[in-house]
Write a protein that holds these residues in place. Structure first.
Motif, PDB file in Angstrom:
ATOM      1  N   UNK A 244       0.924  -1.432  -0.045  1.00 40.77           N
ATOM      2  CA  UNK A 244       0.008   0.037  -0.037  1.00 40.77           C
ATOM      3  C   UNK A 244       0.924   1.241  -0.148  1.00 40.77           C
ATOM      4  N   UNK A 245       2.111   1.028   0.748  1.00 37.14           N
ATOM      5  CA  UNK A 245       2.961   2.516   0.104  1.00 37.14           C
ATOM      6  C   UNK A 245       3.170   2.683  -1.001  1.00 37.14           C
ATOM      7  N   UNK A 246       3.509   1.532  -1.960  1.00 38.78           N
ATOM      8  CA  UNK A 246       3.626   1.853  -3.300  1.00 38.78           C
ATOM      9  C   UNK A 246       2.500   2.709  -3.904  1.00 38.78           C
ATOM     10  N   UNK A 247       1.293   2.500  -3.511  1.00 34.91           N
ATOM     11  CA  UNK A 247       0.020   3.226  -3.923  1.00 34.91           C
ATOM     12  C   UNK A 247       0.212   4.375  -3.384  1.00 34.91           C
ATOM     13  N   UNK A 248       0.413   4.731  -2.250  1.00 29.67           N
ATOM     14  CA  UNK A 248       0.704   6.233  -1.803  1.00 29.67           C
ATOM     15  C   UNK A 248       1.911   7.038  -2.528  1.00 29.67           C
ATOM     16  N   UNK A 249       3.112   6.347  -3.097  1.00 33.03           N
ATOM     17  CA  UNK A 249       3.887   6.980  -3.900  1.00 33.03           C
ATOM     18  C   UNK A 249       3.217   7.082  -5.099  1.00 33.03           C
ATOM     19  N   UNK A 250       2.842   6.295  -5.858  1.00 36.55           N
ATOM     20  CA  UNK A 250       2.393   6.380  -7.224  1.00 36.55           C
ATOM     21  C   UNK A 250       1.364   7.627  -7.390  1.00 36.55           C
ATOM     22  N   UNK A 251       0.559   7.645  -6.259  1.00 44.79           N
ATOM     23  CA  UNK A 251      -0.751   8.538  -6.358  1.00 44.79           C
ATOM     24  C   UNK A 251       0.143  10.099  -6.142  1.00 44.79           C
ATOM     25  N   UNK A 252       0.968  10.198  -5.168  1.00 43.36           N
ATOM     26  CA  UNK A 252       1.495  11.500  -4.982  1.00 43.36           C
ATOM     27  C   UNK A 252       2.136  12.038  -6.207  1.00 43.36           C
ATOM     28  N   UNK A 253       2.948  11.103  -6.893  1.00 44.41           N
ATOM     29  CA  UNK A 253       3.649  11.388  -8.122  1.00 44.41           C
ATOM     30  C   UNK A 253       2.808  11.700  -9.291  1.00 44.41           C
ATOM     31  N   UNK A 254       1.526  11.026  -9.186  1.00 45.22           N
ATOM     32  CA  UNK A 254       0.726  11.490 -10.253  1.00 45.22           C
ATOM     33  C   UNK A 254      -0.013  12.731 -10.068  1.00 45.22           C
TER      34      UNK A 254
ATOM     35  N   UNK B 225      -6.944   3.686  -4.439  1.00 45.25           N
ATOM     36  CA  UNK B 225      -8.089   4.187  -3.723  1.00 45.25           C
ATOM     37  C   UNK B 225      -7.741   4.618  -2.592  1.00 45.25           C
ATOM     38  N   UNK B 226      -6.870   3.807  -1.842  1.00 43.27           N
ATOM     39  CA  UNK B 226      -6.616   4.255  -0.518  1.00 43.27           C
ATOM     40  C   UNK B 226      -5.823   5.704  -0.265  1.00 43.27           C
ATOM     41  N   UNK B 227      -4.822   5.545  -1.224  1.00 46.29           N
ATOM     42  CA  UNK B 227      -4.082   6.632  -1.422  1.00 46.29           C
ATOM     43  C   UNK B 227      -4.817   8.238  -1.903  1.00 46.29           C
ATOM     44  N   UNK B 228      -5.610   7.765  -2.824  1.00 46.46           N
ATOM     45  CA  UNK B 228      -6.483   9.035  -3.186  1.00 46.46           C
ATOM     46  C   UNK B 228      -7.224   9.606  -2.401  1.00 46.46           C
ATOM     47  N   UNK B 229      -7.616   8.912  -1.332  1.00 46.96           N
ATOM     48  CA  UNK B 229      -8.322   9.360  -0.060  1.00 46.96           C
ATOM     49  C   UNK B 229      -7.707  10.330   0.776  1.00 46.96           C
ATOM     50  N   UNK B 230      -6.327  10.344   0.569  1.00 45.15           N
ATOM     51  CA  UNK B 230      -5.616  11.516   1.358  1.00 45.15           C
ATOM     52  C   UNK B 230      -5.613  12.689   0.929  1.00 45.15           C
ATOM     53  N   UNK B 231      -6.234  12.936  -0.447  1.00 43.24           N
ATOM     54  CA  UNK B 231      -6.491  14.203  -1.214  1.00 43.24           C
ATOM     55  C   UNK B 231      -7.880  14.515  -1.442  1.00 43.24           C
TER      56      UNK B 231
ATOM     57  N   UNK C  59     -17.530  12.771 -11.298  1.00 41.91           N
ATOM     58  CA  UNK C  59     -16.402  12.846 -10.753  1.00 41.91           C
ATOM     59  C   UNK C  59     -15.531  14.044 -11.129  1.00 41.91           C
ATOM     60  N   UNK C  60     -14.716  14.337 -10.351  1.00 43.35           N
ATOM     61  CA  UNK C  60     -13.619  15.653 -10.684  1.00 43.35           C
ATOM     62  C   UNK C  60     -12.406  14.787 -11.367  1.00 43.35           C
ATOM     63  N   UNK C  61     -12.158  13.607 -11.109  1.00 44.36           N
ATOM     64  CA  UNK C  61     -10.951  12.969 -11.681  1.00 44.36           C
ATOM     65  C   UNK C  61     -11.246  11.693 -11.724  1.00 44.36           C
ATOM     66  N   UNK C  62     -10.923  10.976 -12.955  1.00 45.90           N
ATOM     67  CA  UNK C  62     -11.190   9.534 -13.351  1.00 45.90           C
ATOM     68  C   UNK C  62      -9.558   9.185 -13.403  1.00 45.90           C
ATOM     69  N   UNK C  63      -9.074   8.256 -12.487  1.00 50.47           N
ATOM     70  CA  UNK C  63      -7.800   7.885 -12.544  1.00 50.47           C
ATOM     71  C   UNK C  63      -7.420   6.301 -12.761  1.00 50.47           C
ATOM     72  N   UNK C  64      -6.679   6.139 -13.474  1.00 49.66           N
ATOM     73  CA  UNK C  64      -6.534   4.623 -13.903  1.00 49.66           C
ATOM     74  C   UNK C  64      -4.848   4.453 -14.263  1.00 49.66           C
ATOM     75  N   UNK C  65      -4.198   3.592 -13.432  1.00 41.83           N
ATOM     76  CA  UNK C  65      -2.648   3.120 -13.650  1.00 41.83           C
ATOM     77  C   UNK C  65      -2.656   1.658 -14.078  1.00 41.83           C
ATOM     78  N   UNK C  66      -1.865   0.995 -14.732  1.00 41.60           N
ATOM     79  CA  UNK C  66      -1.638  -0.306 -15.033  1.00 41.60           C
ATOM     80  C   UNK C  66      -2.840  -1.087 -14.923  1.00 41.60           C
ATOM     81  N   UNK C  67      -4.027  -0.602 -15.585  1.00 43.34           N
ATOM     82  CA  UNK C  67      -5.238  -1.388 -15.721  1.00 43.34           C
ATOM     83  C   UNK C  67      -5.709  -1.605 -16.968  1.00 43.34           C
TER      84      UNK C  67
END
Length: 252
Positions: free
Chosen positions: A39-49, A76-82, A127-135
């Motif tokens: 889940x830390x990788x998700x935080x890092x990927x979302x923050x960079x994106x 999803x968990x990482x996006x909820x920080x923003x 939605x304000x943002x539609x987000x999709x990585x490696x899907x």
């Protein structure tokens, strides 16, 4: 590959090795991911994106986001920080069971099972943002063509789409395409034929496959749906699999 077959592939992957299926690090195959690291990788990927999105669209509202192909909720968990509210959507019910189990912010994050080739479960302008990585790279091209206009439809005016997609994929190895026309027995021939058609219609036993769309087609699909391209960023998957991150926006 139809949507049912795609679903069966990912239900199997969710049962066998769900975290590696979401993030295929070579040393993590066989259920070797530790959840905190995963889940830390998700935080890092979302923050960079999100930093990239802020560079191009600094006025983007941060109320509601859609995580398309959410899997077990890594992003999803990482996006909820923003974002105030995040909806993760996925084709595999088993993935969503795990996502719900790991949900650390149930008041902000929810998950939706979608087995359609559209996003009709969500009204236009959701939605304000539609987000999709490696899907999208694991979704057949015909289904990608169905989903991209839907990304635009569910955006609010001024909303942004941020997604990654290969532009081409390496050819399948010759060995994987070999076929013996002279099996040793009729039973072997029938087994091969039956297995081939069983996999074709159910996806059971199919590997995770890579898919792609050329840049010009991606641009055309988004523009036809009413979005304008903001940026195309080169981000290869591997040395032999070129890929882009696309940022598109629905006009206000």
């Amino acid at each position: 590959m139809n949507i049912f077959r795609l679903r069966m592939v990912w239900e199997r992957l969710a049962r066998d090795d769900p975290y590696w299926a979401v993030l295929t690090a070579p040393d993590k195959v066989g259920n070797q991911w530790k959840l905190d690291a995963f889940f830390q990788t998700g935080i890092e990927d979302v923050e960079a994106s999100l930093a990239v999105i802020d560079q191009h669209c600094p006025d983007l509202a941060k109320d509601r986001a859609l995580d398309f192909g959410c899997g077990v909720g890594r992003l999803s968990q990482a996006l909820a920080k923003t974002y105030q509210s995040v909806v993760g959507v996925d084709v595999a019910a088993k993935m969503l069971e795990l996502a719900a189990r790991h949900n650390r912010a149930p008041e902000q994050v929810s998950f939706v099972h979608n087995t359609r080739a559209d996003l009709s479960k969500f009204p236009a302008g959701s939605f304000d943002l539609v987000f999709s990585l490696i899907t999208l790279q694991h979704i057949p091209a015909d289904l990608i063509r169905s989903y991209l206009p839907e990304f635009v439809r569910v955006l609010r005016p001024g909303g942004v789409i941020y997604f990654q997609l290969p532009t081409s994929v390496p050819p399948e190895p010759i060995e994987a395409r070999k076929w013996s026309w002279y099996p040793p027995t009729m039973a072997t021939r029938l087994k091969r034929w039956g297995g081939r058609w069983f996999r074709r219609f159910t996806g059971v036993g199919d590997p995770m496959r890579m898919n792609a769309l050329p840049v010009a087609e991606v641009e055309s699909l988004l523009q036809s749906a009413g979005a304008h391209m903001v940026a195309i960023i080169d981000q290869p998957v591997t040395d032999d699999c070129p890929s882009n991150v696309y940022i598109a926006r629905r006009p206000t």
